[in-house]
Design a protein around this motif. Structure first.
Motif, mmCIF file in Angstrom:
data_model
loop_
_atom_site.group_PDB
_atom_site.id
_atom_site.type_symbol
_atom_site.label_atom_id
_atom_site.label_comp_id
_atom_site.label_asym_id
_atom_site.label_seq_id
_atom_site.Cartn_x
_atom_site.Cartn_y
_atom_site.Cartn_z
ATOM 1 N N TRP A 40 0.004 7.428 1.496
ATOM 2 C CA TRP A 40 -0.939 8.721 1.181
ATOM 3 C C TRP A 40 -2.271 8.107 0.593
ATOM 4 N N ARG A 41 -2.349 6.972 0.043
ATOM 5 C CA ARG A 41 -3.626 6.275 -0.507
ATOM 6 C C ARG A 41 -4.196 5.271 0.661
ATOM 7 N N ASP A 42 -3.683 5.303 1.630
ATOM 8 C CA ASP A 42 -4.189 4.380 2.829
ATOM 9 C C ASP A 42 -5.066 5.398 3.759
ATOM 10 N N ARG A 43 -6.312 5.337 3.409
ATOM 11 C CA ARG A 43 -7.177 6.460 4.176
ATOM 12 C C ARG A 43 -7.243 6.222 5.655
ATOM 13 N N THR A 44 -7.131 4.970 6.247
ATOM 14 C CA THR A 44 -7.076 4.744 7.395
ATOM 15 C C THR A 44 -5.701 5.233 7.997
ATOM 16 N N TYR A 45 -4.724 5.272 7.603
ATOM 17 C CA TYR A 45 -3.361 5.711 8.169
ATOM 18 C C TYR A 45 -3.469 7.187 7.809
ATOM 19 N N VAL A 46 -3.995 7.797 6.753
ATOM 20 C CA VAL A 46 -3.898 8.992 6.692
ATOM 21 C C VAL A 46 -4.867 9.946 7.717
ATOM 22 N N ALA A 47 -6.055 9.377 7.806
ATOM 23 C CA ALA A 47 -6.780 9.698 8.936
ATOM 24 C C ALA A 47 -6.089 9.893 10.337
ATOM 25 N N SER A 48 -5.526 8.738 10.485
ATOM 26 C CA SER A 48 -4.713 8.312 11.951
ATOM 27 C C SER A 48 -3.568 9.505 12.111
ATOM 28 N N ARG A 53 0.802 -1.050 -0.010
ATOM 29 C CA ARG A 53 -0.063 -0.131 0.003
ATOM 30 C C ARG A 53 1.029 1.365 0.092
ATOM 31 N N VAL A 93 -10.975 5.628 14.584
ATOM 32 C CA VAL A 93 -10.129 5.026 13.785
ATOM 33 C C VAL A 93 -9.543 3.952 14.037
#
Length: 429
Positions: free
Chosen positions: A228-236, A225, A411
């Motif tokens: 910056w395309r991992d929405r969970t990680y970006v939100a975190s 992955r 999250v």
């Protein structure tokens, strides 16, 4: 404390010794740099602020790029280059004579600091697993805080002498200390031959090793992955960055706010001592259980509630007499420090455990970019809310912390539900 200062693991020991020298350098620099730039070099306060603001952008960029570099050439190599570049930049401060040379040196220094920060996180993510990873990070933070304090005390000599020669000597000392910080990192691959192999291991085998160690399920056939395309990680990252703005409260907001209360300005030093002591005593304990994603999210949420409580106490201190205001400020600093250690530990756990282990450097680069952006935004937010608007501003800032912390916990819970975990360890409070 012995385990903190003299860890048995050779990688942890090298990082600890390096951190001692680096933190002492930082303590000296924080204490004398502003006076050096304004009194010795002759720069205006506005010029120094502008130069450091520009350098802050370089720090964000360095933190982001270092993640890719760590995955490609090894986090330990990138970390050596980052610390060495900081040393060169600090040495260059001794030769600055105008705004341009100062800004150039600051850009290199802050940019290299961002590189070093990300590379250290990537090294921790690659070398350690499970609860050990967050614990080592917590111990390094304790070492950082203690030795920054020692560096600040050492800088008192230059402040007492208050001469150009004393300030120049102190600035040279910061560069020498950073060069000393390079040595344990430079010899680390020789003392731990398997380090380079671990850092540059094949992505699929690295994912399998870390998944087996942490108990997480990783599909070796799935493509790696992009962070910056991992929405969970970006939100975190985004939510934890908002909570991380609490550092600006202690370093910028509190000193300015104390000046508006009936408490003596000298209480600022006492509040910083309270913060340093509590972090040193509680950071490792607060990190227990945060290797579990759910536990990490709960720690961030609890920390954010304590930060909000501290904001309320700071606000109420503005209405008290000298004794009452001082007592409320001390209570606020204690709540703030508890919130800090919990939210930091939870943030580290989420940054490590939500990352794709096949791209540890890139993910930690994104995480450290979030912290760098928080560091840039914090002074603006703190001065715009509590310092300018008083009690309503403090209440608004506390609400921001609670919303961000609650969001981070949500999250983390969603991410944990999406991938079953064998062992769940409760967070120690």
């Amino acid at each position: 404390m012995i385990q903190t200062l003299l860890p048995r693991d050779p990688v942890a020991r090298a990082l600890t010794v390096s951190t001692m020298a680096l933190a002492t350098s930082n303590g000296v620099f924080y204490a004398v740099s502003v006076l050096y730039f304004t009194r010795v070099v002759g720069l205006s306060a506005g010029t120094v602020g502008l130069g450091l603001g520009i350098a802050g952008g370089a720090g964000v960029l360095g933190a982001f790029l270092a993640g890719r570099w760590s995955d490609r050439v090894g986090a330990h190599r990138v970390q050596v280059c980052g610390v060495a570049a900081q040393a060169v930049a600090l040495a260059a401060y001794s030769f600055t004579a105008d705004a341009v040379s100062f800004t150039l040196a600051a850009v290199v220094a802050v940019g290299a600091r961002g590189v070093h920060s990300t590379a250290r996180q990537a090294l921790l993510a690659r070398w350690f697993t499970g609860p050990e990873r967050v614990e080592v990070r917590a111990r390094l933070r304790v070492v950082m805080n203690v030795f920054i304090g020692l560096g600040t005390l050492a800088a008192a000599v230059a402040l007492l002498l208050d001469t150009a020669a004393a300030y120049r000597t102190a600035m040279v000392a910061t560069a020498v200390l950073l060069l000393a910080a390079v040595v344990p990192l430079l010899v680390l691959p020789r003392r731990v031959p398997e380090l380079a192999e671990r850092m540059l291991a094949d992505a699929s085998s690295t994912a399998g090793v870390q998944a087996a160690s942490s108990g997480a399920d990783v599909d070796d056939e799935a493509p790696a992955r992009r962070p910056w395309r991992d929405r969970t990680y970006v939100a975190s990252v985004a939510l934890n960055a908002v909570v991380a703005m609490q550092f600006g409260v202690m370093t910028v907001g509190v000193p300015l706010w104390v000046a508006t209360t009936d408490a003596p300005t000298a209480v600022v030093s006492a509040l910083l001592v309270v913060n340093t002591v509590m972090v040193a005593l509680l950071q490792v304990r607060a990190s227990r259980g945060t290797h579990d994603v759910r536990g990490a999210g709960r720690a961030v949420r609890r920390g954010s509630v304590l930060l909000a409580a501290a904001c309320v106490l700071y606000a109420v201190a503005g209405y008290g007499s000298l004794v009452a205001a001082t007592a409320l400020l001390v209570l606020a600093a204690a709540a703030h420090s508890l919130g800090e250690v919990l939210s930091e530990a939870g943030g580290w756990g989420m940054a490590f455990e939500l990352a794709d282990p096949r791209q540890a450097g890139a993910y930690q680069g994104l995480s450290q970019t979030g912290y760098a952006l928080a560091g840039m935004a914090a002074p603006v937010v703190v001065t715009a809310l509590p310092v300018r608007f008083g009690t309503p501003g403090w209440l608004a800032l506390g609400a921001i912390f609670v919303v961000a912390g609650t969001g981070a916990a949500w999250v983390a819970r969603r991410a944990a539900d999406a991938r079953p975990v064998d062992d769940v360890v409760p967070v120690a409070v």
